[in-house]
Design a protein around this motif. Structure first.
Motif, PDB file in Angstrom:
ATOM      1  N   LEU A  26       0.829  -1.200   0.000  1.00  0.00           N
ATOM      2  CA  LEU A  26       0.000   0.000   0.000  1.00  0.00           C
ATOM      3  C   LEU A  26       0.866   1.253   0.000  1.00  0.00           C
ATOM      4  CD1 LEU A  26      -2.741   1.448   0.223  1.00  0.00           C
ATOM      5  CD2 LEU A  26      -2.578   1.161   2.712  1.00  0.00           C
ATOM      6  N   LEU A  27       1.890   1.278   0.838  1.00  0.00           N
ATOM      7  CA  LEU A  27       2.788   2.438   0.879  1.00  0.00           C
ATOM      8  C   LEU A  27       3.457   2.654  -0.469  1.00  0.00           C
ATOM      9  CD1 LEU A  27       4.278   4.680   2.418  1.00  0.00           C
ATOM     10  CD2 LEU A  27       5.963   2.948   3.122  1.00  0.00           C
ATOM     11  N   ASN A  28       3.907   1.575  -1.086  1.00  0.00           N
ATOM     12  CA  ASN A  28       4.557   1.685  -2.387  1.00  0.00           C
ATOM     13  C   ASN A  28       3.591   2.226  -3.441  1.00  0.00           C
ATOM     14  OD1 ASN A  28       7.086   1.118  -3.872  1.00  0.00           O
ATOM     15  ND2 ASN A  28       5.798  -0.277  -5.044  1.00  0.00           N
ATOM     16  N   GLU A  29       2.348   1.781  -3.376  1.00  0.00           N
ATOM     17  CA  GLU A  29       1.317   2.283  -4.295  1.00  0.00           C
ATOM     18  C   GLU A  29       1.106   3.786  -4.098  1.00  0.00           C
ATOM     19  OE1 GLU A  29      -3.536   2.130  -4.543  1.00  0.00           O
ATOM     20  OE2 GLU A  29      -2.486   0.332  -3.858  1.00  0.00           O
ATOM     21  N   VAL A  30       1.075   4.215  -2.853  1.00  0.00           N
ATOM     22  CA  VAL A  30       0.855   5.631  -2.538  1.00  0.00           C
ATOM     23  C   VAL A  30       1.963   6.504  -3.117  1.00  0.00           C
ATOM     24  CG1 VAL A  30       0.801   7.329  -0.663  1.00  0.00           C
ATOM     25  CG2 VAL A  30      -0.503   5.212  -0.456  1.00  0.00           C
ATOM     26  N   VAL A  31       3.219   6.128  -2.876  1.00  0.00           N
ATOM     27  CA  VAL A  31       4.326   7.003  -3.282  1.00  0.00           C
ATOM     28  C   VAL A  31       4.576   6.968  -4.784  1.00  0.00           C
ATOM     29  CG1 VAL A  31       5.422   6.861  -1.024  1.00  0.00           C
ATOM     30  CG2 VAL A  31       6.114   5.255  -2.825  1.00  0.00           C
ATOM     31  N   ASN A  32       4.232   5.871  -5.445  1.00  0.00           N
ATOM     32  CA  ASN A  32       4.473   5.782  -6.881  1.00  0.00           C
ATOM     33  C   ASN A  32       3.386   6.447  -7.708  1.00  0.00           C
ATOM     34  OD1 ASN A  32       6.915   4.051  -7.905  1.00  0.00           O
ATOM     35  ND2 ASN A  32       6.247   3.085  -5.991  1.00  0.00           N
ATOM     36  N   ASP A  33       2.225   6.640  -7.125  1.00  0.00           N
ATOM     37  CA  ASP A  33       1.145   7.347  -7.807  1.00  0.00           C
ATOM     38  C   ASP A  33       0.573   8.372  -6.826  1.00  0.00           C
ATOM     39  OD1 ASP A  33      -0.761   8.106  -9.658  1.00  0.00           O
ATOM     40  OD2 ASP A  33      -2.123   6.447  -9.186  1.00  0.00           O
ATOM     41  N   TYR A  34       1.440   9.316  -6.427  1.00  0.00           N
ATOM     42  CA  TYR A  34       1.115  10.176  -5.304  1.00  0.00           C
ATOM     43  C   TYR A  34       0.131  11.275  -5.673  1.00  0.00           C
ATOM     44  CZ  TYR A  34       1.632  12.615  -0.899  1.00  0.00           C
ATOM     45  OH  TYR A  34       1.386  13.190   0.323  1.00  0.00           O
ATOM     46  N   THR A 105       4.360  16.842  -2.819  1.00  0.00           N
ATOM     47  CA  THR A 105       5.163  16.204  -3.869  1.00  0.00           C
ATOM     48  C   THR A 105       6.127  15.211  -3.227  1.00  0.00           C
ATOM     49  OG1 THR A 105       5.095  18.245  -5.167  1.00  0.00           O
ATOM     50  CG2 THR A 105       6.718  16.594  -5.812  1.00  0.00           C
ATOM     51  N   ILE A 106       6.196  14.038  -3.794  1.00  0.00           N
ATOM     52  CA  ILE A 106       7.085  12.996  -3.270  1.00  0.00           C
ATOM     53  C   ILE A 106       8.503  13.188  -3.802  1.00  0.00           C
ATOM     54  CG2 ILE A 106       7.632  10.527  -3.492  1.00  0.00           C
ATOM     55  CD1 ILE A 106       5.566  11.038  -1.390  1.00  0.00           C
ATOM     56  N   ARG A 107       9.450  13.107  -2.927  1.00  0.00           N
ATOM     57  CA  ARG A 107      10.853  13.126  -3.360  1.00  0.00           C
ATOM     58  C   ARG A 107      11.167  11.759  -3.986  1.00  0.00           C
ATOM     59  NH1 ARG A 107      13.775  17.485  -0.748  1.00  0.00           N
ATOM     60  NH2 ARG A 107      15.731  16.478  -1.374  1.00  0.00           N
ATOM     61  N   PRO A 108      11.713  11.742  -5.182  1.00  0.00           N
ATOM     62  CA  PRO A 108      11.909  10.465  -5.890  1.00  0.00           C
ATOM     63  C   PRO A 108      12.850   9.498  -5.187  1.00  0.00           C
ATOM     64  CG  PRO A 108      13.033  12.271  -7.026  1.00  0.00           C
ATOM     65  CD  PRO A 108      12.161  12.897  -5.990  1.00  0.00           C
ATOM     66  N   GLU A 109      13.713  10.010  -4.303  1.00  0.00           N
ATOM     67  CA  GLU A 109      14.669   9.118  -3.656  1.00  0.00           C
ATOM     68  C   GLU A 109      14.016   8.146  -2.674  1.00  0.00           C
ATOM     69  OE1 GLU A 109      15.685  13.310  -1.936  1.00  0.00           O
ATOM     70  OE2 GLU A 109      14.775  12.456  -3.749  1.00  0.00           O
ATOM     71  N   ILE A 110      12.756   8.387  -2.297  1.00  0.00           N
ATOM     72  CA  ILE A 110      12.125   7.417  -1.386  1.00  0.00           C
ATOM     73  C   ILE A 110      11.548   6.218  -2.138  1.00  0.00           C
ATOM     74  CG2 ILE A 110      11.528   9.315   0.172  1.00  0.00           C
ATOM     75  CD1 ILE A 110       8.574   8.601  -0.329  1.00  0.00           C
ATOM     76  N   LEU A 111      11.425   6.338  -3.460  1.00  0.00           N
ATOM     77  CA  LEU A 111      10.815   5.238  -4.222  1.00  0.00           C
ATOM     78  C   LEU A 111      11.595   3.925  -4.102  1.00  0.00           C
ATOM     79  CD1 LEU A 111       9.662   7.151  -7.444  1.00  0.00           C
ATOM     80  CD2 LEU A 111       8.407   6.757  -5.313  1.00  0.00           C
ATOM     81  N   PRO A 112      12.924   3.938  -4.291  1.00  0.00           N
ATOM     82  CA  PRO A 112      13.646   2.664  -4.147  1.00  0.00           C
ATOM     83  C   PRO A 112      13.620   2.112  -2.720  1.00  0.00           C
ATOM     84  CG  PRO A 112      15.181   4.488  -4.515  1.00  0.00           C
ATOM     85  CD  PRO A 112      13.813   5.008  -4.789  1.00  0.00           C
ATOM     86  N   ILE A 113      13.496   2.990  -1.725  1.00  0.00           N
ATOM     87  CA  ILE A 113      13.417   2.513  -0.335  1.00  0.00           C
ATOM     88  C   ILE A 113      12.114   1.747  -0.120  1.00  0.00           C
ATOM     89  CG2 ILE A 113      13.571   3.155   2.093  1.00  0.00           C
ATOM     90  CD1 ILE A 113      14.719   5.840   1.230  1.00  0.00           C
ATOM     91  N   CYS A 114      11.029   2.281  -0.678  1.00  0.00           N
ATOM     92  CA  CYS A 114       9.726   1.627  -0.532  1.00  0.00           C
ATOM     93  C   CYS A 114       9.661   0.328  -1.330  1.00  0.00           C
ATOM     94  CB  CYS A 114       8.609   2.578  -0.972  1.00  0.00           C
ATOM     95  SG  CYS A 114       8.421   4.018   0.106  1.00  0.00           S
ATOM     96  N   GLU A 115      10.293   0.312  -2.494  1.00  0.00           N
ATOM     97  CA  GLU A 115      10.344  -0.923  -3.283  1.00  0.00           C
ATOM     98  C   GLU A 115      11.147  -1.990  -2.536  1.00  0.00           C
ATOM     99  OE1 GLU A 115      11.917   0.266  -7.032  1.00  0.00           O
ATOM    100  OE2 GLU A 115      10.107   1.366  -7.619  1.00  0.00           O
ATOM    101  N   LEU A 116      12.250  -1.564  -1.925  1.00  0.00           N
ATOM    102  CA  LEU A 116      13.067  -2.496  -1.135  1.00  0.00           C
ATOM    103  C   LEU A 116      12.283  -3.010   0.061  1.00  0.00           C
ATOM    104  CD1 LEU A 116      15.921  -3.752  -0.812  1.00  0.00           C
ATOM    105  CD2 LEU A 116      16.497  -1.787   0.643  1.00  0.00           C
ATOM    106  N   LEU A 117      11.415  -2.177   0.620  1.00  0.00           N
ATOM    107  CA  LEU A 117      10.627  -2.589   1.777  1.00  0.00           C
ATOM    108  C   LEU A 117       9.652  -3.705   1.418  1.00  0.00           C
ATOM    109  CD1 LEU A 117       9.993  -2.122   4.751  1.00  0.00           C
ATOM    110  CD2 LEU A 117       8.354  -0.361   4.060  1.00  0.00           C
TER     111      LEU A 117
END
Length: 207
Positions: A26-34, A105-117
């Motif tokens: 769910l978190l990954n969905e939120v940040v990737n389509d914020y 606006t989401i900072r793009p650097e959190i995307l790989p962290i959420c994917e790793l999670l």
């Protein structure tokens, strides 16, 4: 290690681990389509996931209180249950920070962290699946190594992102807000590692 009468505990551990995996998705969905306007509704969804995880944990506590014999020590059952539940809580914290801080606006650097999670919580699920039969499963230790490795990668991302934030962000408020979010994300990966440590301790005691 596992008898039929003990399966309830292992099944509940697995249910709760799956709630953490669901929360990470769910978190990954939120940040990737914020979309800021959607965050409020999605906080309700993650509250539901967290509530379901808490319910399973509390129900297991009631069973544990009445149990005469348990498959592993009671303290270890409670510690593992707490650490698995903590994974869901930490993921919820991230989404609540996005909502409470009114992130636009989401900072793009959190995307790989959420994917790793997602990968890390899924590895925890696989670890918990193998817990009842760890003596017969050669892949058991690999799950622990993988979780620790991913937590290490998250540490590196955290350090890089904090450095980049303090060097390049000129808005002091944004520095404070995003520092909190990065810390919340780091704690998500730490929570996964805590589960692996609890499981490792249980294995050593019962080997």
């Amino acid at each position: 290690m596992s008898r039929k009468s003990d399966q309830y505990y292992f099944d509940t551990f697995l249910k709760c681990a799956n709630f953490a995996y669901e929360a990470s998705q769910l978190l990954n969905e939120v940040v990737n389509d914020y979309t800021p306007d959607r965050v409020s509704n999605l906080t309700d969804k993650i509250h539901e996931i967290e509530h379901n995880a808490d319910h399973e944990k509390h129900e297991m506590t009631e069973v544990l209180i009445k149990a005469f014999v348990t498959p592993i020590e009671r303290e270890d059952i409670m510690e593992l249950a707490h650490n698995i539940d903590n994974m869901v809580d930490r993921i919820e914290d991230v989404l609540m920070r996005l909502y409470c801080d009114n992130i636009q606006t989401i900072r793009p650097e959190i995307l790989p962290i959420c994917e790793l999670l997602i990968q890390n919580t899924n590895e925890v699920v696989e670890l918990i699946k193998d817990l009842p039969k760890f003596k017969k499963n050669a892949e058991f230790k690999e799950h622990i190594v993988n979780i620790n490795t991913m937590e290490g990668k998250a540490d590196v991302m955290f350090i890089d992102n904090m450095r980049n934030l303090h060097v390049h962000e000129k808005d002091a408020l944004q520095v404070l807000v995003w520092r909190d979010i990065f810390n919340c994300l780091e704690r998500c990966h730490d929570a996964c590692e805590d589960v692996a440590s609890s499981v490792e301790k249980i294995v050593l005691k019962n080997a």
